[in-house]
Design a protein around this motif. Structure first.
Motif, PDB file in Angstrom:
ATOM      1  N   TYR A  14      37.161  19.366 -65.478  1.00  0.00           N
ATOM      2  CA  TYR A  14      35.838  19.380 -64.854  1.00  0.00           C
ATOM      3  C   TYR A  14      35.619  18.104 -64.048  1.00  0.00           C
ATOM      4  O   TYR A  14      35.106  18.139 -62.930  1.00  0.00           O
ATOM      5  CB  TYR A  14      34.755  19.530 -65.920  1.00  0.00           C
ATOM      6  CG  TYR A  14      33.644  20.457 -65.520  1.00  0.00           C
ATOM      7  CD1 TYR A  14      33.670  21.788 -65.888  1.00  0.00           C
ATOM      8  CD2 TYR A  14      32.581  20.004 -64.753  1.00  0.00           C
ATOM      9  CE1 TYR A  14      32.658  22.650 -65.521  1.00  0.00           C
ATOM     10  CE2 TYR A  14      31.562  20.855 -64.383  1.00  0.00           C
ATOM     11  CZ  TYR A  14      31.609  22.182 -64.764  1.00  0.00           C
ATOM     12  OH  TYR A  14      30.617  23.031 -64.380  1.00  0.00           O
ATOM     13  N   SER A  15      36.010  16.974 -64.609  1.00  0.00           N
ATOM     14  CA  SER A  15      35.852  15.689 -63.928  1.00  0.00           C
ATOM     15  C   SER A  15      36.631  15.662 -62.626  1.00  0.00           C
ATOM     16  O   SER A  15      36.179  15.090 -61.632  1.00  0.00           O
ATOM     17  CB  SER A  15      36.310  14.550 -64.836  1.00  0.00           C
ATOM     18  OG  SER A  15      36.065  13.300 -64.229  1.00  0.00           O
ATOM     19  N   ALA A  16      37.788  16.298 -62.612  1.00  0.00           N
ATOM     20  CA  ALA A  16      38.611  16.366 -61.405  1.00  0.00           C
ATOM     21  C   ALA A  16      38.110  17.437 -60.442  1.00  0.00           C
ATOM     22  O   ALA A  16      38.652  17.584 -59.342  1.00  0.00           O
ATOM     23  CB  ALA A  16      40.062  16.633 -61.782  1.00  0.00           C
ATOM     24  N   LEU A  17      37.087  18.188 -60.840  1.00  0.00           N
ATOM     25  CA  LEU A  17      36.549  19.305 -60.057  1.00  0.00           C
ATOM     26  C   LEU A  17      37.667  20.281 -59.686  1.00  0.00           C
ATOM     27  O   LEU A  17      37.737  20.795 -58.571  1.00  0.00           O
ATOM     28  CB  LEU A  17      35.796  18.796 -58.823  1.00  0.00           C
ATOM     29  CG  LEU A  17      34.622  17.860 -59.115  1.00  0.00           C
ATOM     30  CD1 LEU A  17      34.048  17.281 -57.827  1.00  0.00           C
ATOM     31  CD2 LEU A  17      33.531  18.591 -59.900  1.00  0.00           C
ATOM     32  N   ASP A  18      38.538  20.533 -60.659  1.00  0.00           N
ATOM     33  CA  ASP A  18      39.717  21.361 -60.493  1.00  0.00           C
ATOM     34  C   ASP A  18      39.409  22.788 -60.950  1.00  0.00           C
ATOM     35  O   ASP A  18      39.476  23.105 -62.143  1.00  0.00           O
ATOM     36  CB  ASP A  18      40.860  20.760 -61.305  1.00  0.00           C
ATOM     37  CG  ASP A  18      42.170  21.494 -61.147  1.00  0.00           C
ATOM     38  OD1 ASP A  18      42.185  22.657 -60.709  1.00  0.00           O
ATOM     39  OD2 ASP A  18      43.207  20.887 -61.490  1.00  0.00           O
ATOM     40  N   ALA A  19      39.073  23.653 -60.004  1.00  0.00           N
ATOM     41  CA  ALA A  19      38.649  25.015 -60.328  1.00  0.00           C
ATOM     42  C   ALA A  19      39.738  25.793 -61.063  1.00  0.00           C
ATOM     43  O   ALA A  19      39.441  26.534 -62.001  1.00  0.00           O
ATOM     44  CB  ALA A  19      38.230  25.756 -59.066  1.00  0.00           C
ATOM     45  N   LYS A  20      40.979  25.655 -60.668  1.00  0.00           N
ATOM     46  CA  LYS A  20      42.056  26.398 -61.333  1.00  0.00           C
ATOM     47  C   LYS A  20      42.194  25.984 -62.793  1.00  0.00           C
ATOM     48  O   LYS A  20      42.369  26.829 -63.668  1.00  0.00           O
ATOM     49  CB  LYS A  20      43.377  26.196 -60.599  1.00  0.00           C
ATOM     50  CG  LYS A  20      43.438  26.935 -59.288  1.00  0.00           C
ATOM     51  CD  LYS A  20      44.770  26.749 -58.599  1.00  0.00           C
ATOM     52  CE  LYS A  20      44.747  27.473 -57.266  1.00  0.00           C
ATOM     53  NZ  LYS A  20      45.987  27.303 -56.520  1.00  0.00           N
ATOM     54  N   ALA A  21      42.127  24.687 -63.050  1.00  0.00           N
ATOM     55  CA  ALA A  21      42.266  24.207 -64.429  1.00  0.00           C
ATOM     56  C   ALA A  21      41.071  24.602 -65.288  1.00  0.00           C
ATOM     57  O   ALA A  21      41.239  24.984 -66.446  1.00  0.00           O
ATOM     58  CB  ALA A  21      42.450  22.691 -64.439  1.00  0.00           C
ATOM     59  N   VAL A  22      39.859  24.523 -64.720  1.00  0.00           N
ATOM     60  CA  VAL A  22      38.661  24.934 -65.470  1.00  0.00           C
ATOM     61  C   VAL A  22      38.719  26.427 -65.748  1.00  0.00           C
ATOM     62  O   VAL A  22      38.543  26.871 -66.896  1.00  0.00           O
ATOM     63  CB  VAL A  22      37.371  24.552 -64.701  1.00  0.00           C
ATOM     64  CG1 VAL A  22      36.146  25.193 -65.350  1.00  0.00           C
ATOM     65  CG2 VAL A  22      37.217  23.042 -64.613  1.00  0.00           C
TER      66      VAL A  22
END
Length: 130
Positions: A14-22
């Protein structure tokens, strides 16, 4: 993996604003409650859930969010494979006060890994939509 470890990974994504990981940490069906609105994503709504995740993270990015951290405030376990978790978030933003809010997550184990099947953002202190 413990719930604390899961939320550490979730917080990093979430902190990285990484949609795939979230998105990879969600399962379907999936239910979300934000600002009094409910969204339900069924088994076949894979792309819709991914696009909703992208949209939320784009919103945070547009609001200047540069990092997010959380801590697990409360766990209500329903056996070893289901749990409801209250998480307190702090989202730091460029040149603005941080957002501080709480979110409830509903999780289940799938193939030994925790996955989120429901989320409700229920308490917001300094979020602009409030």
């Amino acid at each position: 993996m413990t719930l604390q470890e899961f939320f550490k990974q979730y917080s990093q994504a979430y902190s990285a604003l990484d949609a795939k990981a979230v998105y990879a940490m969600f399962t379907r069906p999936f239910v979300a409650v934000f600002h009094g609105q409910t969204a339900v994503f069924g088994e076949r709504d894979t792309d819709a859930l991914y696009q909703a995740t992208v949209g939320i993270l784009d919103y945070y990015r547009d609001q200047g969010v540069i990092s997010a951290s959380c801590y697990v405030a409360e766990v209500l376990a329903f056996g070893s494979d289901l749990a409801s978790v209250k998480v307190r978030w702090t989202a730091k933003r460029k040149q603005a006060e941080p957002w501080i809010f709480a979110t409830a997550y509903h999780l289940k184990r799938e193939d030994g890994d925790w996955r989120i099947y429901g989320v409700a953002q229920y308490e917001e202190h300094s979020h602009p939509a409030h």
